[in-house]
Design a protein around this motif. Sequence first.
Motif, PDB file in Angstrom:
ATOM      1  N   GLU A 204       0.863  -1.184   0.000  1.00 56.20           N
ATOM      2  CA  GLU A 204       0.000   0.000   0.000  1.00 56.20           C
ATOM      3  C   GLU A 204       0.895   1.229   0.000  1.00 56.20           C
ATOM      4  OE1 GLU A 204      -2.857   2.208   3.199  1.00 56.20           O
ATOM      5  OE2 GLU A 204      -3.329   0.097   2.762  1.00 56.20           O
ATOM      6  N   ILE A 205       0.686   2.101  -0.971  1.00 65.28           N
ATOM      7  CA  ILE A 205       1.481   3.311  -1.093  1.00 65.28           C
ATOM      8  C   ILE A 205       0.603   4.517  -0.805  1.00 65.28           C
ATOM      9  CG2 ILE A 205       2.888   4.748  -2.598  1.00 65.28           C
ATOM     10  CD1 ILE A 205       4.226   2.118  -2.056  1.00 65.28           C
ATOM     11  N   VAL A 206       1.081   5.393   0.059  1.00 66.76           N
ATOM     12  CA  VAL A 206       0.411   6.659   0.350  1.00 66.76           C
ATOM     13  C   VAL A 206       1.332   7.776  -0.112  1.00 66.76           C
ATOM     14  CG1 VAL A 206      -0.555   8.160   2.137  1.00 66.76           C
ATOM     15  CG2 VAL A 206      -0.760   5.668   2.351  1.00 66.76           C
ATOM     16  N   VAL A 207       0.829   8.650  -0.964  1.00 69.15           N
ATOM     17  CA  VAL A 207       1.600   9.798  -1.436  1.00 69.15           C
ATOM     18  C   VAL A 207       0.931  11.066  -0.915  1.00 69.15           C
ATOM     19  CG1 VAL A 207       2.479  11.058  -3.428  1.00 69.15           C
ATOM     20  CG2 VAL A 207       2.343   8.555  -3.505  1.00 69.15           C
ATOM     21  N   TYR A 208       1.695  11.866  -0.178  1.00 71.51           N
ATOM     22  CA  TYR A 208       1.178  13.121   0.371  1.00 71.51           C
ATOM     23  C   TYR A 208       1.493  14.250  -0.611  1.00 71.51           C
ATOM     24  CZ  TYR A 208       0.776  10.414   4.659  1.00 71.51           C
ATOM     25  OH  TYR A 208       0.438   9.453   5.588  1.00 71.51           O
ATOM     26  N   PRO A 209       0.460  14.878  -1.174  1.00 64.19           N
ATOM     27  CA  PRO A 209       0.691  15.910  -2.188  1.00 64.19           C
ATOM     28  C   PRO A 209       1.521  17.076  -1.649  1.00 64.19           C
ATOM     29  CG  PRO A 209      -1.624  15.231  -2.133  1.00 64.19           C
ATOM     30  CD  PRO A 209      -0.968  14.633  -0.929  1.00 64.19           C
ATOM     31  N   ASP A 210       2.359  17.618  -2.523  1.00 65.56           N
ATOM     32  CA  ASP A 210       3.143  18.827  -2.213  1.00 65.56           C
ATOM     33  C   ASP A 210       3.985  18.666  -0.947  1.00 65.56           C
ATOM     34  OD1 ASP A 210       1.907  20.165  -4.420  1.00 65.56           O
ATOM     35  OD2 ASP A 210       0.163  20.536  -3.153  1.00 65.56           O
ATOM     36  N   THR A 211       4.437  17.449  -0.683  1.00 61.82           N
ATOM     37  CA  THR A 211       5.195  17.160   0.538  1.00 61.82           C
ATOM     38  C   THR A 211       6.608  16.750   0.161  1.00 61.82           C
ATOM     39  OG1 THR A 211       3.178  16.491   1.680  1.00 61.82           O
ATOM     40  CG2 THR A 211       5.251  15.703   2.600  1.00 61.82           C
ATOM     41  N   PRO A 212       7.630  17.317   0.821  1.00 59.31           N
ATOM     42  CA  PRO A 212       9.012  17.054   0.425  1.00 59.31           C
ATOM     43  C   PRO A 212       9.568  15.773   1.021  1.00 59.31           C
ATOM     44  CG  PRO A 212       8.987  18.613   2.233  1.00 59.31           C
ATOM     45  CD  PRO A 212       7.543  18.340   1.890  1.00 59.31           C
ATOM     46  N   HIS A 213      10.748  15.454   0.590  1.00 59.92           N
ATOM     47  CA  HIS A 213      11.522  14.377   1.202  1.00 59.92           C
ATOM     48  C   HIS A 213      11.796  14.730   2.666  1.00 59.92           C
ATOM     49  CE1 HIS A 213      14.448  11.080   1.295  1.00 59.92           C
ATOM     50  NE2 HIS A 213      15.238  11.881   1.997  1.00 59.92           N
ATOM     51  N   GLY A 214      11.852  13.718   3.526  1.00 62.96           N
ATOM     52  CA  GLY A 214      12.183  13.956   4.933  1.00 62.96           C
ATOM     53  C   GLY A 214      11.068  14.588   5.732  1.00 62.96           C
ATOM     54  N   PHE A 215       9.828  14.360   5.325  1.00 63.91           N
ATOM     55  CA  PHE A 215       8.724  15.062   6.006  1.00 63.91           C
ATOM     56  C   PHE A 215       8.463  14.561   7.418  1.00 63.91           C
ATOM     57  CE2 PHE A 215       6.617  11.668   3.507  1.00 63.91           C
ATOM     58  CZ  PHE A 215       5.823  11.062   4.460  1.00 63.91           C
ATOM     59  N   HIS A 216       9.016  13.396   7.791  1.00 64.64           N
ATOM     60  CA  HIS A 216       8.868  12.941   9.172  1.00 64.64           C
ATOM     61  C   HIS A 216      10.001  13.436  10.069  1.00 64.64           C
ATOM     62  CE1 HIS A 216       8.957  10.120  12.631  1.00 64.64           C
ATOM     63  NE2 HIS A 216       7.647  10.181  12.498  1.00 64.64           N
ATOM     64  N   ALA A 217      11.077  13.934   9.495  1.00 70.89           N
ATOM     65  CA  ALA A 217      12.271  14.326  10.252  1.00 70.89           C
ATOM     66  C   ALA A 217      12.026  15.671  10.928  1.00 70.89           C
ATOM     67  CB  ALA A 217      13.480  14.393   9.329  1.00 70.89           C
ATOM     68  N   ASP A 218      11.513  15.640  12.157  1.00 68.49           N
ATOM     69  CA  ASP A 218      11.034  16.850  12.829  1.00 68.49           C
ATOM     70  C   ASP A 218      12.146  17.829  13.165  1.00 68.49           C
ATOM     71  OD1 ASP A 218      11.963  16.018  15.713  1.00 68.49           O
ATOM     72  OD2 ASP A 218      10.766  14.338  15.008  1.00 68.49           O
ATOM     73  N   TYR A 219      13.393  17.413  13.082  1.00 73.32           N
ATOM     74  CA  TYR A 219      14.517  18.310  13.371  1.00 73.32           C
ATOM     75  C   TYR A 219      14.944  19.101  12.143  1.00 73.32           C
ATOM     76  CZ  TYR A 219      17.613  15.039  10.954  1.00 73.32           C
ATOM     77  OH  TYR A 219      18.206  14.252   9.999  1.00 73.32           O
TER      78      TYR A 219
END
Length: 291
Positions: free
Chosen positions: A250-265
């Motif tokens: 299952e693939i989820v693609v978040y529109p207009d979202t960059p690489h590293g979007f989980h990296a809160d730092y």
Amino acid sequence: MAGRFGLDGLRVPPTPPIARRGFVMTSLMTGLTLAARHAEAETIHTSPAGLLAGEVQVPVADGRLPAYAARPDGAGPFPTVLVIEEIFGVHEYIKDVCRRLAKAGYLAVAPELYARLGDLSKMTDPHQIVRDVISRAPDATLLADLDATASWASGNGDGDARRLAVVGFCRGGRDTWLYAAHNPRLKAAIAWYGPLGGETSAIQPHNAGEMAGKLNCPLLGLYGGADPSSTPAQIHDAEQQAHAAGRTVEIVVYPDTPHGFHADYRPSYRQGPAEDGWRRMLAWLHRYGVG
């Protein structure tokens, strides 16, 4: 198997000493990586209260890998999640991911997979890291080290070998696909972005997309629509190949979202996709028996 308690409260099996031949890093870095721009105001810190968490040493074929492990402070064995780092090493962000998973009831272990090749605690240029470390890391060694980490987790009595999953971020997302095609004991895999295509080499003979039809477990892929490291066509092709081979992806693609979007730092952090992806990840683990 009964073990002994280490200085950090985590049990380590009573194995004989193993020489660290050719290891550049014999312990983990402290703080955040020096090789990425920081957005300190966004950084999430998960308290270790109620957890046993700290640095451990994982026996591998040629020595010991430093790793970070976290689990609930209670009786195990716990479902186990192997956490694969970004290119920047097992720094505070990856450690915090382990603590977040431990708060959710897991034993989470993040081995420093590049310990033989460079001191990531001192490297400040991501291009140098890719050139001098990442491109020199044989996939066969990476897969063997992850196998050893899984064996360490179950061998010390804290981890449940029957409930094993892998989660990876950035380059670790790429490696998640490879490991899911390698280890038949995995129950679930979650890839947080990372390249699906890319050049191959003698020591890295396959890219992630080529593994789509060979997966041993259900895989959830979380990707950013504005991330150039995996194009929409590559994402679509990997999903289609997996489905054609009867694999659950299952693939989820978040529109207009960059690489590293989980990296809160990092400035790339996007709270909405990061939180939605985390919920989806936990649901995926439960759905496929890792919880």
